[in-house]
Design an enzyme around this catalytic site. Structure first.
Site, PDB file in Angstrom:
ATOM      1  N   ARG A  54       0.854  -1.180   0.000  1.00 49.71           N
ATOM      2  CA  ARG A  54       0.000   0.000   0.000  1.00 49.71           C
ATOM      3  C   ARG A  54       0.891   1.230   0.000  1.00 49.71           C
ATOM      4  O   ARG A  54       1.891   1.259   0.706  1.00 49.71           O
ATOM      5  CB  ARG A  54      -0.842   0.044   1.272  1.00 49.71           C
ATOM      6  CG  ARG A  54      -1.701  -1.162   1.474  1.00 49.71           C
ATOM      7  CD  ARG A  54      -2.230  -1.156   2.909  1.00 49.71           C
ATOM      8  NE  ARG A  54      -2.913  -2.405   3.185  1.00 49.71           N
ATOM      9  CZ  ARG A  54      -3.245  -2.802   4.408  1.00 49.71           C
ATOM     10  NH1 ARG A  54      -2.968  -2.047   5.451  1.00 49.71           N
ATOM     11  NH2 ARG A  54      -3.859  -3.942   4.574  1.00 49.71           N
ATOM     12  N   ASP A  56       0.577   5.337   0.954  1.00 51.42           N
ATOM     13  CA  ASP A  56      -0.322   6.255   1.657  1.00 51.42           C
ATOM     14  C   ASP A  56      -0.804   7.381   0.751  1.00 51.42           C
ATOM     15  O   ASP A  56      -0.235   7.616  -0.318  1.00 51.42           O
ATOM     16  CB  ASP A  56       0.425   6.897   2.836  1.00 51.42           C
ATOM     17  CG  ASP A  56       0.614   5.924   3.979  1.00 51.42           C
ATOM     18  OD1 ASP A  56      -0.262   5.083   4.183  1.00 51.42           O
ATOM     19  OD2 ASP A  56       1.656   6.030   4.657  1.00 51.42           O
ATOM     20  N   ARG A 211       8.912   6.941   5.906  1.00 49.99           N
ATOM     21  CA  ARG A 211       8.709   8.323   6.348  1.00 49.99           C
ATOM     22  C   ARG A 211       9.168   8.529   7.795  1.00 49.99           C
ATOM     23  O   ARG A 211       9.657   9.606   8.150  1.00 49.99           O
ATOM     24  CB  ARG A 211       7.243   8.709   6.177  1.00 49.99           C
ATOM     25  CG  ARG A 211       6.853   8.804   4.693  1.00 49.99           C
ATOM     26  CD  ARG A 211       5.354   8.816   4.488  1.00 49.99           C
ATOM     27  NE  ARG A 211       4.734   9.936   5.180  1.00 49.99           N
ATOM     28  CZ  ARG A 211       3.417  10.066   5.356  1.00 49.99           C
ATOM     29  NH1 ARG A 211       2.593   9.135   4.880  1.00 49.99           N
ATOM     30  NH2 ARG A 211       2.931  11.107   5.984  1.00 49.99           N
TER      31      ARG A 211
END
Lengths: 258, 258
Positions: A54, A56, A211
């Site tokens: 996935r 974001d 991140r």
């Protein structure tokens, strides 16, 4: 083609700015949702293509990989062309290939590479603003390089995983064991023109992991944290030990290997 | 600084994608509105900066110029920095200068240059999609170059002006006489990598004029219209004589001269 149809491997580039991430969500534009809708418009089959992971909301991809089974016989070049006509211009199909029946974009992936782009100058072009994090503070690049090197190898990355209420959501792979152990092969910072780029290749990544690594390395770069502290943060195995989450717009999924 | 304050010349770059054009509108994000709000936040003065011309929704600028009077004394470098902190990242102030009191971004302009960018390949990157018109039909570039050359000089451009209900709206300059005569200094097509770029410099431009010129030149490029027909279209002085309006996303205001 057998009765079950063909297994497809789709390679996608996308600008994540206007999407609520990869994963389909009710009443929100998502990459997976747009791809599923485009396939339905073309072959009349409702499938949910599985991504290598996935991404974001706001995260971009230069080469995300997705897989799905389709019953309809369609030449690869035709499927690619039809998808690019049907999808929004912010999502492009770079390649459509027929894959072995056992191929799965997520389960079959052996490594993934991400880049995080930081604009290092006074005036970030408005045409770059969606695709980089503009940050003009002084940064100690040598310390950041030392810090980045410390995550190479096999580690428990709990400290760098998102504090998701649902444990499974922490992991890009909801079908895997809920392990926070990942192997990082490369982790480095490079200056290229006015972009400072973090590149990381690993066996897989937890939710928000890149991140959170970048946010923590930036703390090291600003002198708020010693480079050597990364080992302690890993050992702490708690999200609160690490730094903040860097903004989504600087992050690109650049390569998935099988 | 006298009692009236300083007259300011601001040079701006912006990504027009998320704005309803330059001109302030109720309840819509516009460049002029964002700039006015940012100035108010910084110096507490409510002014409406005048642009060198209006750009439509989705049109970009590499160097739009705006002017306004401000009573507050503020060093130019400080105003530029404060504006760039206050404005969205999609609008940047490239320069903030104190100008002679008679300077007006629109009335003082002597020429303006626009570029229109067309992506000429199979697969337009999703990161270019907001900044170019992707068009992969065969185009006769020689014919388009001949057509573009025909608008050089002083002409009545009624055929290339938007059919606005309000006559004044047709003109970028609502205070000028409602004349459709403009002088074009340069008008040419160039291939640069996979971008086909139309560059046009003139004394001024009517509403939609560059996009209508490009749409008509593309008709020539596709063989639907002879290059020599441009003179007849100019002579017809009616919008229906010319071709369609090219999409906003390919258009950039690149330079304003004074």
């Amino acid at each position: 083609m057998d009765e079950k149809g063909e297994n497809w491997k789709l390679t996608l580039a996308y600008d994540g700015t206007d999407f609520h991430g990869w994963q389909v969500q009710p009443n929100q534009p998502t990459i997976q949702g747009e791809l599923s809708d485009a396939i339905y418009r073309i072959v009349g089959e409702r499938v949910l293509p599985q991504g290598s992971g996935r991404t974001d909301a706001g995260v971009h991809a230069l080469a995300q990989v997705a897989s799905c089974l389709l019953a309809a016989p369609i030449p690869p070049a035709n499927l690619q062309r039809a998808l690019n006509r049907s999808l929004p211009a912010s999502i492009r199909v770079l390649a459509a290939e027929i894959a072995p029946i056992g191929f799965h974009a997520r389960h079959s992936a052996t490594s993934k590479t991400y880049e995080y782009r930081i604009f290092r100058d006074d005036l970030c072009s408005p045409f770059l603003a969606r695709y980089a994090y503009a940050l003009n503070w002084p940064l100690d690049l040598e310390a950041m390089t030392l810090a980045a090197a410390q995550v190479i190898g096999e580690h428990d990355f709990s400290s760098f995983a998102a504090n998701d209420p649902d444990r499974n959501v922490r992991d890009e792979n909801p079908n895997s064991q809920p392990s926070f152990v990942r192997t990082i092969h490369n982790s480095s910072w490079d200056m290229e023109g006015n972009l400072l780029i973090y590149r990381v290749t690993g066996s897989g990544f937890l939710h928000h992991m890149v991140r959170n690594l970048v946010g923590t390395f930036l703390d090291v770069g600003r002198g708020n944290l010693a480079a050597a502290a990364i080992a302690e943060i890993l050992a702490a195995k708690t999200r609160s030990a690490a730094g903040s989450t860097a903004p989504a717009r600087g992050l690109f999924l650049v390569d998935v290997r099988y």
